[in-house]
Design a protein around this motif. Structure first.
Motif, PDB file in Angstrom:
ATOM      1  N   TRP A 236       0.834  -1.200   0.000  1.00 29.13           N
ATOM      2  CA  TRP A 236       0.000   0.000   0.000  1.00 29.13           C
ATOM      3  C   TRP A 236       0.876   1.262   0.000  1.00 29.13           C
ATOM      4  O   TRP A 236       0.577   2.222  -0.701  1.00 29.13           O
ATOM      5  CB  TRP A 236      -0.928  -0.022   1.204  1.00 29.13           C
ATOM      6  CG  TRP A 236      -2.304  -0.566   0.989  1.00 29.13           C
ATOM      7  CD1 TRP A 236      -3.483   0.034   1.343  1.00 29.13           C
ATOM      8  CD2 TRP A 236      -2.672  -1.833   0.403  1.00 29.13           C
ATOM      9  NE1 TRP A 236      -4.551  -0.781   1.011  1.00 29.13           N
ATOM     10  CE2 TRP A 236      -4.088  -1.921   0.436  1.00 29.13           C
ATOM     11  CE3 TRP A 236      -1.952  -2.891  -0.148  1.00 29.13           C
ATOM     12  CZ2 TRP A 236      -4.787  -3.026  -0.066  1.00 29.13           C
ATOM     13  CZ3 TRP A 236      -2.639  -3.997  -0.653  1.00 29.13           C
ATOM     14  CH2 TRP A 236      -4.032  -4.048  -0.617  1.00 29.13           C
ATOM     15  N   ALA A 240       1.233   4.140  -2.904  1.00 33.21           N
ATOM     16  CA  ALA A 240       0.998   5.546  -2.575  1.00 33.21           C
ATOM     17  C   ALA A 240       2.173   6.417  -3.015  1.00 33.21           C
ATOM     18  O   ALA A 240       1.985   7.536  -3.504  1.00 33.21           O
ATOM     19  CB  ALA A 240       0.758   5.706  -1.074  1.00 33.21           C
ATOM     20  N   PRO A 243       2.256   5.177  -7.883  1.00 31.85           N
ATOM     21  CA  PRO A 243       1.216   4.297  -8.424  1.00 31.85           C
ATOM     22  C   PRO A 243       1.652   3.515  -9.662  1.00 31.85           C
ATOM     23  O   PRO A 243       1.115   2.436  -9.933  1.00 31.85           O
ATOM     24  CB  PRO A 243       0.075   5.266  -8.758  1.00 31.85           C
ATOM     25  CG  PRO A 243       0.284   6.431  -7.847  1.00 31.85           C
ATOM     26  CD  PRO A 243       1.771   6.560  -7.718  1.00 31.85           C
ATOM     27  N   THR A 272      -3.605   5.549  -9.574  1.00 34.40           N
ATOM     28  CA  THR A 272      -3.223   6.954  -9.423  1.00 34.40           C
ATOM     29  C   THR A 272      -4.392   7.757  -8.875  1.00 34.40           C
ATOM     30  O   THR A 272      -4.250   8.523  -7.910  1.00 34.40           O
ATOM     31  CB  THR A 272      -2.775   7.532 -10.776  1.00 34.40           C
ATOM     32  OG1 THR A 272      -1.640   6.800 -11.255  1.00 34.40           O
ATOM     33  CG2 THR A 272      -2.411   9.001 -10.633  1.00 34.40           C
ATOM     34  N   THR A 275      -5.247   6.671  -5.270  1.00 35.88           N
ATOM     35  CA  THR A 275      -4.294   7.226  -4.309  1.00 35.88           C
ATOM     36  C   THR A 275      -4.601   8.696  -4.044  1.00 35.88           C
ATOM     37  O   THR A 275      -4.595   9.152  -2.894  1.00 35.88           O
ATOM     38  CB  THR A 275      -2.854   7.068  -4.834  1.00 35.88           C
ATOM     39  OG1 THR A 275      -2.551   5.671  -4.972  1.00 35.88           O
ATOM     40  CG2 THR A 275      -1.863   7.710  -3.887  1.00 35.88           C
ATOM     41  N   TYR A 280      -7.102   3.998  -0.526  1.00 39.06           N
ATOM     42  CA  TYR A 280      -6.334   2.937   0.139  1.00 39.06           C
ATOM     43  C   TYR A 280      -5.574   3.500   1.339  1.00 39.06           C
ATOM     44  O   TYR A 280      -4.486   4.064   1.193  1.00 39.06           O
ATOM     45  CB  TYR A 280      -5.371   2.288  -0.862  1.00 39.06           C
ATOM     46  CG  TYR A 280      -6.099   1.606  -1.993  1.00 39.06           C
ATOM     47  CD1 TYR A 280      -6.868   0.471  -1.744  1.00 39.06           C
ATOM     48  CD2 TYR A 280      -6.054   2.100  -3.298  1.00 39.06           C
ATOM     49  CE1 TYR A 280      -7.566  -0.153  -2.766  1.00 39.06           C
ATOM     50  CE2 TYR A 280      -6.747   1.483  -4.325  1.00 39.06           C
ATOM     51  CZ  TYR A 280      -7.502   0.356  -4.051  1.00 39.06           C
ATOM     52  OH  TYR A 280      -8.204  -0.261  -5.060  1.00 39.06           O
TER      53      TYR A 280
END
Length: 328
Positions: A236, A240, A243, A272, A275, A280
């Motif tokens: 994750w 971030a 992407p 993208t 994020t 997420y």
């Protein structure tokens, strides 16, 4: 051989299963089997990448794609899979099932959308049919909440798993009111122009998908699950930070190789945008998230609970997450 190159497709009991098979030394231990009540899509890539990375650390993994989140919950209860994907608060509250969420994968960001040639706003959906993902899903909760907010009542709510499937049905004209993710809302805009209109959502903040398991599994597989959570946190964070890494890792692990090229090309733009919109979360979840989720589900009519009075540990077990964070 890459784990994802061993993907096989099989159909059993009405559930389509995509199984990651384990060979060699890894087969000496039992895999962590993950059940997802959806179809394979670009949205699954972050989870699949974390599973690949977990495999590389010696924990075998399998994934099965079921027809619905209800089936995935039952599979986790019966031991058919160790881990489920979803946010089954209502089921847990009503059944007292020994399931606990342990990692918050995504927050709710969906786009209620209508055919503007048929409807122009929420009030037009009074007495009309809408289509969502599945029973107990975040899409259902959102649409139920909008019934209350706008003082309307749908004539029927139909269930069609897969955001891309619902978007395709809207393009074909077989449904006129649904709820889709960001990728498929963009698809509707690109292919339908002004024909498809987004309806407003205000003040919604809730979990879309989390990972959950039985209390027995969380105890007996604690070490393996901690490694899995460590890789979830790492993946994750990597996405971030950049992407575009999703496209690189999809190629590296040969993930979902059968995706059409135009769909695969949406992977990096999707992550993208996700994020940028904070879909997420990077912390994996915290007790306040459970209270926020119950507040949302209560407003949507899925549970009858006071969010400030709940004990988050009735729904969550933060042991693996806390241990994974301490190990970073």
């Amino acid at each position: 051989m890459s784990l994802s190159r061993r993907l096989i497709l099989k159909a059993t009991g009405g559930a389509a299963a995509l199984a990651m098979m384990v060979t060699g030394a890894l087969a000496q231990s039992d895999p962590l089997r993950v059940g997802l009540g959806d179809i394979a899509s670009v949205e699954s890539l972050n989870l699949l990448i974390a599973m690949e990375r977990t495999q590389e650390r010696g924990v075998p993994m399998e994934m099965t794609f079921f027809n619905s989140e209800d089936v995935a919950v039952q599979a986790a209860l019966s031991g058919e899979v160790e881990i489920g994907v979803g946010a089954p608060y209502a089921f847990m509250a009503n059944s007292q099932a020994p399931l606990r969420m342990f990692y918050r994968m995504s927050t709710l960001l969906f786009f209620p959308v209508v055919n503007s040639e048929v409807y122009s706003g929420w009030e037009d959906l009074d007495g009309e049919e809408v289509t969502v993902h599945s029973r107990g899903s975040g899409t259902e909760a959102l649409m139920r909440l909008m019934e209350q907010v706008h003082d309307i009542e749908y004539s029927n709510m139909s269930y069609v798993p897969g955001s891309e499937v619902r978007a395709g049905a809207m393009l074909q004209g077989t449904i006129n009111a649904s709820i889709v993710d960001a990728t498929n809302f963009r698809l509707l805009q690109e292919r339908g122009g002004e024909k498809f209109m987004r309806l407003p959502l205000d003040g919604v903040n809730a979990t879309d998908e989390a990972l959950y398991a039985s209390a027995e599994t969380l105890d007996s597989r604690a070490d393996d699950i901690q490694i899995f959570v460590e890789e979830l946190l790492r993946t994750w964070q990597d996405i971030a930070d950049n992407p575009a890494i999703v496209g690189e890792l999809r190629a590296q692990y040969n993930l979902l190789p059968d995706l059409p090229e135009d769909v695969a090309a949406e992977a990096v733009p999707y992550f993208t945008e996700a994020t940028e919109n904070g879909i997420y979360p990077l912390d994996g979840g915290e007790p306040q998230d459970a209270r926020d989720d119950i507040a949302f589900l209560s407003a949507a009519g899925q549970v009858e609970m006071d969010p400030e009075a709940i004990d988050p540990t009735d729904f969550w077990d933060f042991t693996a997450l806390d241990a994974a964070k301490a190990a970073q």
